[in-house]
Design a protein around this motif. Sequence first.
Motif, PDB file in Angstrom:
ATOM      1  N   LEU A  42      71.591  40.718  28.847  1.00 39.00           N
ATOM      2  CA  LEU A  42      71.777  41.850  29.752  1.00 39.00           C
ATOM      3  C   LEU A  42      72.799  41.508  30.823  1.00 39.00           C
ATOM      4  O   LEU A  42      73.655  42.314  31.164  1.00 39.00           O
ATOM      5  CB  LEU A  42      70.434  42.218  30.402  1.00 39.00           C
ATOM      6  CG  LEU A  42      70.453  43.408  31.361  1.00 39.00           C
ATOM      7  CD1 LEU A  42      70.661  44.713  30.606  1.00 39.00           C
ATOM      8  CD2 LEU A  42      69.163  43.481  32.175  1.00 39.00           C
ATOM      9  N   ALA A  66      59.287  40.811  24.852  1.00 38.91           N
ATOM     10  CA  ALA A  66      59.827  41.757  25.825  1.00 38.91           C
ATOM     11  C   ALA A  66      61.241  42.197  25.487  1.00 38.91           C
ATOM     12  O   ALA A  66      62.031  41.441  24.931  1.00 38.91           O
ATOM     13  CB  ALA A  66      59.810  41.138  27.211  1.00 38.91           C
ATOM     14  N   SER A  67      61.503  43.428  25.852  1.00 36.62           N
ATOM     15  CA  SER A  67      62.872  43.929  25.787  1.00 36.62           C
ATOM     16  C   SER A  67      63.557  43.625  27.109  1.00 36.62           C
ATOM     17  O   SER A  67      62.962  43.775  28.179  1.00 36.62           O
ATOM     18  CB  SER A  67      62.856  45.436  25.555  1.00 36.62           C
ATOM     19  OG  SER A  67      64.145  45.961  25.780  1.00 36.62           O
ATOM     20  N   ALA A  68      64.825  43.227  27.019  1.00 44.17           N
ATOM     21  CA  ALA A  68      65.603  42.986  28.242  1.00 44.17           C
ATOM     22  C   ALA A  68      65.845  44.276  29.013  1.00 44.17           C
ATOM     23  O   ALA A  68      66.186  44.245  30.200  1.00 44.17           O
ATOM     24  CB  ALA A  68      66.933  42.322  27.899  1.00 44.17           C
ATOM     25  N   ARG A  69      65.633  45.431  28.350  1.00 42.86           N
ATOM     26  CA  ARG A  69      65.820  46.717  29.022  1.00 42.86           C
ATOM     27  C   ARG A  69      65.151  46.774  30.391  1.00 42.86           C
ATOM     28  O   ARG A  69      65.653  47.390  31.317  1.00 42.86           O
ATOM     29  CB  ARG A  69      65.150  47.841  28.214  1.00 42.86           C
ATOM     30  CG  ARG A  69      65.828  48.230  26.967  1.00 42.86           C
ATOM     31  CD  ARG A  69      65.216  49.552  26.495  1.00 42.86           C
ATOM     32  NE  ARG A  69      65.480  49.775  25.076  1.00 42.86           N
ATOM     33  CZ  ARG A  69      65.234  50.924  24.466  1.00 42.86           C
ATOM     34  NH1 ARG A  69      64.714  51.931  25.130  1.00 42.86           N
ATOM     35  NH2 ARG A  69      65.502  51.070  23.191  1.00 42.86           N
ATOM     36  N   MET A 126      69.163  48.064  23.210  1.00 41.52           N
ATOM     37  CA  MET A 126      68.451  46.781  23.132  1.00 41.52           C
ATOM     38  C   MET A 126      67.105  46.980  22.462  1.00 41.52           C
ATOM     39  O   MET A 126      66.485  48.016  22.642  1.00 41.52           O
ATOM     40  CB  MET A 126      68.221  46.231  24.549  1.00 41.52           C
ATOM     41  CG  MET A 126      69.502  45.769  25.192  1.00 41.52           C
ATOM     42  SD  MET A 126      69.171  45.208  26.874  1.00 41.52           S
ATOM     43  CE  MET A 126      70.764  44.466  27.248  1.00 41.52           C
ATOM     44  N   LYS A 127      66.663  45.950  21.780  1.00 41.10           N
ATOM     45  CA  LYS A 127      65.378  46.056  21.065  1.00 41.10           C
ATOM     46  C   LYS A 127      64.251  46.471  22.001  1.00 41.10           C
ATOM     47  O   LYS A 127      64.257  46.182  23.172  1.00 41.10           O
ATOM     48  CB  LYS A 127      65.016  44.728  20.396  1.00 41.10           C
ATOM     49  CG  LYS A 127      64.620  43.616  21.363  1.00 41.10           C
ATOM     50  CD  LYS A 127      63.651  42.628  20.748  1.00 41.10           C
ATOM     51  CE  LYS A 127      63.072  41.728  21.832  1.00 41.10           C
ATOM     52  NZ  LYS A 127      62.149  40.716  21.413  1.00 41.10           N
ATOM     53  N   GLU A 175      68.289  50.889  35.395  1.00 47.66           N
ATOM     54  CA  GLU A 175      67.754  52.128  34.821  1.00 47.66           C
ATOM     55  C   GLU A 175      66.243  52.026  34.631  1.00 47.66           C
ATOM     56  O   GLU A 175      65.502  52.941  34.959  1.00 47.66           O
ATOM     57  CB  GLU A 175      68.409  52.418  33.462  1.00 47.66           C
ATOM     58  CG  GLU A 175      69.794  53.015  33.517  1.00 47.66           C
ATOM     59  CD  GLU A 175      70.897  52.002  33.806  1.00 47.66           C
ATOM     60  OE1 GLU A 175      70.583  50.814  34.077  1.00 47.66           O
ATOM     61  OE2 GLU A 175      72.072  52.395  33.786  1.00 47.66           O
ATOM     62  N   TYR A 176      65.805  50.911  34.061  1.00 47.27           N
ATOM     63  CA  TYR A 176      64.381  50.772  33.775  1.00 47.27           C
ATOM     64  C   TYR A 176      63.575  50.377  35.010  1.00 47.27           C
ATOM     65  O   TYR A 176      62.421  50.753  35.148  1.00 47.27           O
ATOM     66  CB  TYR A 176      64.150  49.812  32.595  1.00 47.27           C
ATOM     67  CG  TYR A 176      64.185  50.567  31.286  1.00 47.27           C
ATOM     68  CD1 TYR A 176      65.403  51.016  30.768  1.00 47.27           C
ATOM     69  CD2 TYR A 176      63.033  50.890  30.592  1.00 47.27           C
ATOM     70  CE1 TYR A 176      65.454  51.758  29.600  1.00 47.27           C
ATOM     71  CE2 TYR A 176      63.070  51.628  29.421  1.00 47.27           C
ATOM     72  CZ  TYR A 176      64.276  52.053  28.920  1.00 47.27           C
ATOM     73  OH  TYR A 176      64.323  52.791  27.772  1.00 47.27           O
ATOM     74  N   SER A 205      66.965  46.087  33.558  1.00 44.56           N
ATOM     75  CA  SER A 205      68.110  46.907  33.963  1.00 44.56           C
ATOM     76  C   SER A 205      67.716  47.812  35.125  1.00 44.56           C
ATOM     77  O   SER A 205      66.542  48.147  35.291  1.00 44.56           O
ATOM     78  CB  SER A 205      68.566  47.771  32.783  1.00 44.56           C
ATOM     79  OG  SER A 205      67.606  48.763  32.495  1.00 44.56           O
TER      80      SER A 205
END
Lengths: 711, 711
Positions: A263, A224-227, B710-711, A232-233, A230
């Motif tokens: 993050l 998984a991406s930490a994005r 981020m990845k 935003e995500y 966030s």
Amino acid sequence: MTSKFLLVLFGLILIRLGSLAADPVSSEGDDGYELWLKYKPVTDSSIKAEYLRYLSFISKSGNGEVMQSALRELQTGLKSLLGKNVNVKNAVGNKSGGIILRLDPSTDTAKLPEEGYRIQLSAGNIVISSKSESGILYGTFALLRHMQMQLSVKTLNLASSPKVRYRMLNHWDNPDGTIERGYAGSSLWKWYELPERVDPRYQDYARANASLGINGTVLNNVNASARFMSQEYIVKVAAVASVMRKYGIRTYLSVYFAAPKTLGGLPSSDPLDPKVRAWWKEKVALIYKEIPDFGGFLVKANSEGEPGPQDYGRTHADGANMLAEAFQPYDGIVIWRAFVYKADANADRFKAAYEEFVPLDGKFDPKVILQVKNGPIDFQPREPFSPLFGNMPKTPLGVEFQLTQEYLGFATHAVYEAPIFKETLESDTYVNGAGSTVAKVIDGSLHGHSRTLMAGVANTGSDRNWTGHPLAQANWYAFGRLSWDHQLTSDQIATEWAGLTLTRNQKAMEPIVKLMLKSREIYVGYNTPLGLSRPWMGVHFAPEPWQSRGSRPDWTAVYYHRADSVGLGFDRTVSGSNALAQYRPEVQQQWNNPDKTPLPYLLWFHHVAWNKELSTGRTLWQELLTRFYTCANSVVWMQQQWDLAKPSLDPQVYTDVAARLKVQHREAIWWRDAWVLYLQTFARQLIPKDFEPPKQTLEEVKKSVNIYLMK
Amino acid sequence: MTSKFLLVLFGLILIRLGSLAADPVSSEGDDGYELWLKYKPVTDSSIKAEYLRYLSFISKSGNGEVMQSALRELQTGLKSLLGKNVNVKNAVGNKSGGIILRLDPSTDTAKLPEEGYRIQLSAGNIVISSKSESGILYGTFALLRHMQMQLSVKTLNLASSPKVRYRMLNHWDNPDGTIERGYAGSSLWKWYELPERVDPRYQDYARANASLGINGTVLNNVNASARFMSQEYIVKVAAVASVMRKYGIRTYLSVYFAAPKTLGGLPSSDPLDPKVRAWWKEKVALIYKEIPDFGGFLVKANSEGEPGPQDYGRTHADGANMLAEAFQPYDGIVIWRAFVYKADANADRFKAAYEEFVPLDGKFDPKVILQVKNGPIDFQPREPFSPLFGNMPKTPLGVEFQLTQEYLGFATHAVYEAPIFKETLESDTYVNGAGSTVAKVIDGSLHGHSRTLMAGVANTGSDRNWTGHPLAQANWYAFGRLSWDHQLTSDQIATEWAGLTLTRNQKAMEPIVKLMLKSREIYVGYNTPLGLSRPWMGVHFAPEPWQSRGSRPDWTAVYYHRADSVGLGFDRTVSGSNALAQYRPEVQQQWNNPDKTPLPYLLWFHHVAWNKELSTGRTLWQELLTRFYTCANSVVWMQQQWDLAKPSLDPQVYTDVAARLKVQHREAIWWRDAWVLYLQTFARQLIPKDFEPPKQTLEEVKKSVNIYLMK
């Protein structure tokens, strides 16, 4: 979660299908987008007349989003099947001749579980009833399926409810639009466009899932991406979740265990660190603010380089329970994956998950479900069931199947996977005596769990037909149907799918269903016969049984097949790794004697001499060759079956599959030759005269494989 | 390659379009797949009557594949436009009332170049004539375009021929299906399915290109995989080439310079090594065996880590000439890219390509074309033209434009690129005095070259609508049309595209065309105003002007803008890097004085003090802010223009673009705030009261950007 009320009508269905006239071939190409929801006009005039008696009105109770979807689906379906716009009337009194969607916790449905539905005739109406709007939606799709098959409604009386509570797809989709192990284009989720632009396709995805009973989706890759944590995500995810919600589907996310550090900027992601726990609590609260029906987290931790609680000397249970704590105020869960195997030169990877997880049984928060791949290694064409099943009675165990064909020939081999799923589900663990099947572990009936889970790693992508290979749609379908009812047979599901998707003509369906049902054994036969496994290492596409260099011993191919001058196979008996000891004695008995082990499992558990005579009367070497050759040739048989169906198939679909079967045949020979030539260097035996010798040398085959390993 | 016979009828077209009635909005959603080839039924009854006079028959001479395609396109188009199946009659004698496709090297077309066409009325027939079948195909598409616009054929007399010989797309598509800088799904090319399965979409791709005059396609990424030189892949490529050939499109491949080593097993890839030369000769021969009309190679060498001749102390000319030698027996070419910039802490990357290539002028084999990006850096929203143009008179120079919006907001910003292409093409190099435009370098007229090239890095992908953003289709269209005729204006092309693709309604077209024409300046305004460049480093998506750490100085953002307490911009005058010296004195004069440099180029060439008063009467700081704010706000104006067109637009297309414009507005503010807050740390000035202060701090903006890294 089992239901006593399930009425399977497949006998009737099969009889009915047999009497149908041939469909005319559509003049417009079928691009596969509509999946099994084609709603082609009903052609049987007497059946049509039956249906038309119930099209005076639709009445519904309840006005939630899911009920609206049920109504929309019903209207769309009836319009397409029967050419009639059916209007909603809410005050119908004693009127008859309509379809009633009845949200009714009290009467008809009293004994049905929450998501179950009943469809019956009552006072001249077709009544779909359920305690929940989701149940109504499932019932609506069931009625439409019934009508697509042109089955009589004269004695309509269907009741059904799901055996498993969490029925979900796992998308290994990355935020950049690529899909790990995806072979059907790029990700469905357009993160850069969200939240403002909501691709209309999301709704069609939700419809397709809901039509099968799937009620959850994990949008992002377990790597998984930490994005996704966030704000935003989360807002982007919320936009997708709003579409899913309309179809009774809850949205889940995979989480990056180290997100508090990367993050959140915290110094640690230690699950026992109060600041870390607070960070996750706050994060989960933020998610629920945007997505009130958020489903939960899926976690791959301390696996294949991903971070996890062990980075801080904590256990998987510590990690999972920390996240579960954050979900306490909400109706969400934590799904923790058991796919772990530490680097250890002397270990048997087969045993790794059991060794790590069984000692933790009873230590997980009730909100945690452990998600276990069907086999102990990694989605091989055939694996024995994972020894975790049954051995963690205090922990709800979900099963993870892989729909995407990572080890099953990508999008160029036709492999119908229902037999793989069924093989696992029907395996008997014997933990509470005979009949303690994996299915009973999964559906909670064996150990009394109500949080039950079946997950499928999705094979969907942005390709117009969703799955690349047209026949791969059947794997999505089969998974969905089995997650609802694991007692359906592979044959029933194949027949149903082919009837809804390809043709109603019985003469055409027969060879298609035959092809589908045999496809997995054929694939195993030229790919990993007799219990071989993992002849891949680089891309999981090309044969590489010779691959012997890796940063870890279990990241080589030779680790798995252990070919030497004596023989072939991995000794997992007491004289070897003794992985068999992880199973109950009754299971051990099936597999611990090389003379009695069923041939499909032989080399999973035994190192067998090349000249050992097997139950077939052939030596190991002869048996291997027989299978490699017979099964590579069987792809020609598959082509013949497909051609038999041609007159009833859409030309575009026919051509697509026919071409892929040609690729499959070429590659099947490639696989066969790679194995045969390579194993011959150990067996030092000739290829029997019955078999055409490979046209290439081993070096030439290796060279052709290396091309696929180049960047 | 210029033609004296070109008759542009845009005045007429514009007048004609003005009189059209509004199109009814289609009830079915337009998914964008048909691009500008929709062939909607002709609605103007008098025009329809005119057309119907010529539908008694189609006659054709020649029977090659391309002629067959022309016939098929004509029949399909007429059927759709006019509802009539028009049959072929080959012996038409003196008959009138038909359409004649006349392959005729002698009469009508005597003065036209090979691919040119003429369309005229003759003896009561519409006659499309050309020396080549490709010319007939281009003429056919021109006639269909004419009819789509509902223009009269009463005085039909069109002649056209391409100004550039090699008009091609470059696909940066990888063998695994990903696309470097692709924002519209995955690759169109399904390498695992080929050669047996040929996706029907390849033909639609070819049709779209041929309709614009594009005659070449490079299938794979310039960061090339050696796979494509293997026999396995050559056969796959041949299957694609067979489809392209039917539409007059030749197939090219990008090559990995080190393939003799990595694929061929040679000890070296030295271009002067006879074994290496022999390897390439044999490889090219193998390719021509499978693909007799193979186009040639595209090469990225010694650039961004790719191998090349310099690895062996050889020059780019040595490398290119070795490959050209392999093509001597064939009608193929070598396209060598000039996109190079060595790691050098003190160098100005702006100057790198010139420094490496100008000394090699005259040393390239005549089969080599040097492909030069339009600007000296890398597809920035605005760049001065590359100083290579005009300065290598002995070498044919092609131009490389980028259609995919790597630096233009991916698929969420609407940026119509024709003005970028035109800006480069119309730039005057002054190398042979005034009027020595880049266009004249490219079309060969300035230095007498016949091997002329225009290349566009494709923005196509597997998304249903090909380009992700519906308006991005216009960039493909504009590139194709300009590669045929660089004298078309941005306005003409936008009007034509919108008319063919979105609506025939003049009232709706006006705001759409306005939006398109201003979109690039708006983007520049909030992204890189006044000559700023490269505020990206990680993914090329999010603002990162503060990015200062990289493995090379020119892989940071601060390298490009050079903000400090004094001012902003890169001094490229004699007091700085003196990159300006690479241009002719007339060009230098335009740009070497900060007081006279046009503002769009100011910071490309000068380090300007924050308080310097510009020609607008505002200081640099004030001017920057004015542009950031005005242009971010202008996205609202774009939304308004789009909304004005709404009544005439397909609802699905309307909604799609409207949503993307919302994303664009949000991101434009993000860009603006990132720049303003960051530059403020150097300028130490307040944000004037007229402008709403950013809602976030610089740290908050950085944090939101980091999410995308981020990845």
